[in-house]
Design a protein around this motif. Sequence first.
Motif, short mmCIF file in Angstrom:
data_model
loop_
_atom_site.label_atom_id
_atom_site.label_comp_id
_atom_site.label_asym_id
_atom_site.label_seq_id
_atom_site.Cartn_x
_atom_site.Cartn_y
_atom_site.Cartn_z
N GLU A 1 18.39 -46.93 16.93
CA GLU A 1 19.06 -47.86 17.85
C GLU A 1 20.02 -47.13 18.79
O GLU A 1 20.09 -47.46 19.97
CB GLU A 1 19.80 -48.93 17.05
CG GLU A 1 18.85 -49.92 16.42
CD GLU A 1 19.54 -51.04 15.67
OE1 GLU A 1 20.74 -50.94 15.37
OE2 GLU A 1 18.85 -52.04 15.40
N ALA A 2 20.72 -46.14 18.30
CA ALA A 2 21.64 -45.38 19.16
C ALA A 2 20.88 -44.54 20.18
O ALA A 2 21.39 -44.26 21.26
CB ALA A 2 22.54 -44.49 18.31
N THR A 3 19.65 -44.18 19.87
CA THR A 3 18.84 -43.35 20.76
C THR A 3 18.04 -44.17 21.76
O THR A 3 18.00 -43.85 22.94
CB THR A 3 17.89 -42.46 19.92
OG1 THR A 3 18.67 -41.66 19.02
CG2 THR A 3 17.06 -41.54 20.82
N TRP A 4 17.40 -45.25 21.28
CA TRP A 4 16.48 -46.01 22.13
C TRP A 4 16.87 -47.47 22.34
O TRP A 4 16.16 -48.19 23.05
CB TRP A 4 15.07 -45.96 21.54
CG TRP A 4 14.43 -44.61 21.67
CD1 TRP A 4 14.02 -44.02 22.83
CD2 TRP A 4 14.11 -43.70 20.63
NE1 TRP A 4 13.47 -42.79 22.57
CE2 TRP A 4 13.52 -42.56 21.21
CE3 TRP A 4 14.28 -43.72 19.25
CZ2 TRP A 4 13.08 -41.47 20.47
CZ3 TRP A 4 13.84 -42.63 18.52
CH2 TRP A 4 13.26 -41.53 19.13
N PRO B 1 14.93 -33.36 24.28
CA PRO B 1 15.58 -34.68 24.20
C PRO B 1 14.59 -35.81 23.93
O PRO B 1 13.51 -35.82 24.54
CB PRO B 1 16.23 -34.83 25.57
CG PRO B 1 16.47 -33.43 26.03
CD PRO B 1 15.28 -32.66 25.50
N PRO B 2 14.91 -36.68 23.00
CA PRO B 2 16.18 -36.80 22.28
C PRO B 2 16.20 -36.02 20.96
O PRO B 2 17.03 -36.27 20.10
CB PRO B 2 16.27 -38.30 22.01
CG PRO B 2 14.84 -38.70 21.78
CD PRO B 2 14.05 -37.84 22.74
N LYS B 3 15.29 -35.06 20.83
CA LYS B 3 15.19 -34.30 19.58
C LYS B 3 15.59 -32.85 19.77
O LYS B 3 15.65 -32.34 20.89
CB LYS B 3 13.75 -34.34 19.05
CG LYS B 3 13.27 -35.72 18.68
CD LYS B 3 11.85 -35.67 18.17
CE LYS B 3 11.35 -37.06 17.82
NZ LYS B 3 10.00 -37.03 17.28
N LEU B 4 15.83 -32.21 18.64
CA LEU B 4 16.02 -30.77 18.59
C LEU B 4 14.90 -30.21 17.73
O LEU B 4 14.55 -30.79 16.70
CB LEU B 4 17.36 -30.41 17.92
CG LEU B 4 18.61 -30.98 18.54
CD1 LEU B 4 19.81 -30.67 17.65
CD2 LEU B 4 18.82 -30.42 19.94
N ARG B 5 14.34 -29.08 18.15
CA ARG B 5 13.40 -28.36 17.28
C ARG B 5 14.23 -27.31 16.58
O ARG B 5 14.93 -26.53 17.23
CB ARG B 5 12.26 -27.73 18.07
CG ARG B 5 11.24 -27.01 17.16
CD ARG B 5 10.01 -26.56 17.93
NE ARG B 5 10.33 -25.64 18.99
CZ ARG B 5 10.41 -24.30 18.86
NH1 ARG B 5 10.22 -23.74 17.68
NH2 ARG B 5 10.70 -23.55 19.90
N MET B 6 14.19 -27.32 15.26
CA MET B 6 14.98 -26.39 14.46
C MET B 6 14.02 -25.48 13.69
O MET B 6 12.92 -25.88 13.32
CB MET B 6 15.93 -27.12 13.53
CG MET B 6 16.91 -28.01 14.30
SD MET B 6 18.17 -28.76 13.25
CE MET B 6 19.30 -27.37 13.09
#
Length: 148
Positions: free
Chosen positions: A30-33, A139-144
């Motif tokens: 919800e905070a992202t989309w 965005p909205p992700k990080l690849r770790m």
Amino acid sequence: MEDVHLRPATAADDEFLYDLHRRTLGDVIEATWGPWDDDVQREFHRKWFAPDTVEIVFVGGRPAGMVQAAMTDATTFYISRIEIAPEVQGGGVGTALLRGLLDRARASGANAVELHVLQLNRARHLYERLGFQVADVEPPKLRMRLAL
């Protein structure tokens, strides 16, 4: 910490996994989309859920999470999804689960473990504590990534 073990998922785990996803990531989604859309999320779940690729995490004999992880090529182990129920978060379950996955990756011959995490997901701090580093911002992700 209570006993943590895994078992392969079955089709009967479908509703448990959907509910787990909402409880563990609903606020981040919800905070992202924006507001949770049950129709959209159920469609996402329907497309994603393949029982033969998922393991159910049990804590103290009760289902409390899920993991989906496998080798993606000869050298990389990829954690597609990991979700731990809010009521058992913070008790070492995630750390124990991830350490077990790192052991599995090493035993599979991997030289690195990768995952994606939503930028707003608190789990990022756990990954960083275990040595994962941001390899790319998508965005909205990080690849770790964690080199083994």
